[in-house]
Write a protein that holds these residues in place. Structure first.
Motif, PDB file in Angstrom:
ATOM      1  N   GLN A 210       1.248  -1.122   0.075  1.00 51.37           N
ATOM      2  CA  GLN A 210       0.484  -0.152   0.445  1.00 51.37           C
ATOM      3  C   GLN A 210       1.067   1.052  -0.138  1.00 51.37           C
ATOM      4  O   GLN A 210       1.244   2.004   1.274  1.00 51.37           O
ATOM      5  CB  GLN A 210      -0.861   0.172   1.906  1.00 51.37           C
ATOM      6  N   SER A 215      -6.820   4.351   0.104  1.00 53.06           N
ATOM      7  CA  SER A 215      -7.672   3.610   0.819  1.00 53.06           C
ATOM      8  C   SER A 215      -8.493   4.287   2.209  1.00 53.06           C
ATOM      9  O   SER A 215      -9.083   4.538   2.914  1.00 53.06           O
ATOM     10  CB  SER A 215      -7.267   2.041   0.945  1.00 53.06           C
ATOM     11  N   ASP A 272      -3.473   2.278  -8.631  1.00 54.13           N
ATOM     12  CA  ASP A 272      -5.055   2.905  -7.570  1.00 54.13           C
ATOM     13  C   ASP A 272      -5.845   4.051  -8.037  1.00 54.13           C
ATOM     14  O   ASP A 272      -7.153   4.108  -7.522  1.00 54.13           O
ATOM     15  CB  ASP A 272      -4.535   3.586  -6.198  1.00 54.13           C
TER      16      ASP A 272
END
Length: 424
Positions: A210, A215, A272
């Motif tokens: 990540q 998110s 993303d």
């Protein structure tokens, strides 16, 4: 949102300098950053921003000064003993067991100086102070749990952290009073830097899964996100000019290590962002085809199926206009690095020779040097200035003071925030 990239993080400091010192002259107010999320070096910058959020007027200058004060010899061990330790570790020798009470283990580089710098230069109590004063809504840093390989998102927030987070089995969240260990764990570049122990368990760089913490930002309430990327996208002209030089460099091991780090830490951003833009397009197409009630009707079913609704997210991305790996190569070749040790200078020269004549991606992660930081800060500030009109439009809806806006807004809207996330 601040991503990871080792010493490339100085570019993020340049963006913040523009936001705090230049953009307010156009806006007439300091742009509000309600949520800050970061991974790897982005976690370091995010922690500094969160801890100084109650003083935005001096925030950027303090951050820039800290970056410009860096000296690689003081932060990372690159002497003869360190080089021998790195070689023996790569050949399979296990690192010595950690000392009693030590919170770090492994890694082929001695980063104790960098750890001391982070602990000393971030006013850690300021994070909780910013949250209490509501100068900050929330911050998060992401790290990778060594034992399971799962991403763990550590969150400090002014409001209670949601009990439910994600149905992704590889992502967990934990409410925490974020401190040095959380940030150092997030910034522990795999293999190069030691893993960091938090609560009896070891963690390493959050960028493995990540690197762009979009998110966490969305789940904390952000519906407008400013993303700072640390990877330059080559233009067709650049690809045509430099393709032969890159082909010649492929067999070199250190060149491949640099490219592997790029793939692990920098490439997630594009994926993303593309996924988010496609969801926005689906919502817009649904409303155009079925009317304004489309999103509400669809989300009733989505909440039942996945536990969370979808909503449109406005995102603005700032990325380097120049190849930072190529900048690193030119920087080392010009002898601009601040080094007094002959051994350290030779190690850096060998690392540069081991990559490519045109780009030094691996070195661009490790050059914790004040002169190098100054070049990246200047680049970040220029790139932000080049997108001034987009930034003005992005922050224009925030012109009303946050406290007044919150007082007048419907209850269900108060939780919607503007997020800044850092990518390493």
């Amino acid at each position: 949102m601040l991503s990871g990239g080792g010493s490339r993080g100085a570019y993020e400091a340049g963006i913040i300098q523009y936001l705090r010192e230049d953009l307010p002259r156009r806006l007439g107010f300091q742009p509000p950053l309600d949520i800050v999320t970061g991974t790897s070096v982005g976690a370091i910058n995010a922690a500094f921003i969160a801890s100084t959020m109650d003083d935005p007027a001096t925030q950027a200058q303090r951050l820039v000064s800290a970056w410009r004060a860096l000296r690689i010899e003081e932060l990372i061990g690159l002497g003869a003993r360190d080089a021998w330790r790195a070689v023996t570790t790569l050949l399979g020798r296990e690192p010595p067991p950690p000392d009693p009470g030590s919170f770090r283990y492994g890694g082929i580089l001695d980063t104790s100086g960098l750890e001391r710098f982070v602990i000393k230069n971030i006013p850690w109590r300021g994070i909780e102070r910013s949250l209490r004063k509501r100068a900050l809504h929330a911050m998060s840093v992401s790290a990778t749990h060594v034992g399971s390989g799962h991403t763990v998102v550590f969150i400090s927030a002014a409001d209670p952290v949601p009990a439910s987070w994600s149905r992704d089995p590889f992502v967990r969240h934990r409410a925490a009073r974020i401190g040095p260990r959380h940030v150092l764990a997030s910034a522990a570049i795999p293999l190069l830097f030691p893993s960091v122990k938090i609560g009896g368990e070891f963690y390493t760089d959050g960028g493995l899964r990540q690197n762009t913490p979009m998110s966490p930002a969305i789940r904390l309430g952000a519906d407008r996100m400013l993303l700072v990327s640390l990877r330059h996208v080559a233009t067709p002209t650049e690809q045509a000019v430099f393709a032969p030089a890159n082909v010649e460099a492929y067999p070199k091991p250190l060149f491949l290590v640099g490219k592997a780090l790029n793939a692990l830490m920098l490439d997630h951003t594009e994926y993303d962002l593309d996924r988010m833009q496609r969801l926005n397009a689906i919502l817009a197409a649904g409303e155009a085809a079925f009317g304004p009630q489309f999103q509400e009707v669809m989300n009733r079913e989505l909440v039942r199926l996945r536990g969370a609704p979808l909503r449109r997210i406005e995102a603005l991305q700032i990325r380097p206009s120049l190849d930072i790996g190529a900048m690193a190569s030119d920087f080392v070749a010009a002898g601009k690095i601040i080094v007094t040790s002959r051994v350290t200078r030779k190690v850096i020269a060998r690392l540069a020779e081991g990559e490519s004549r045109r780009e030094n991606d691996l070195l661009s992660y490790l050059l914790f040097d004040g002169n190098w930081a100054s070049e990246l800060i200047a680049l970040g500030r220029r790139d932000a200035a080049a997108q001034e009109e987009e930034l003005v439009r992005f922050f224009a809806p925030c012109a009303e003071p946050a406290e007044d806006a919150a007082a007048d807004a419907p209850a269900e809207q108060v939780g919607r925030r503007t997020q800044v996330t850092r990518v390493r």
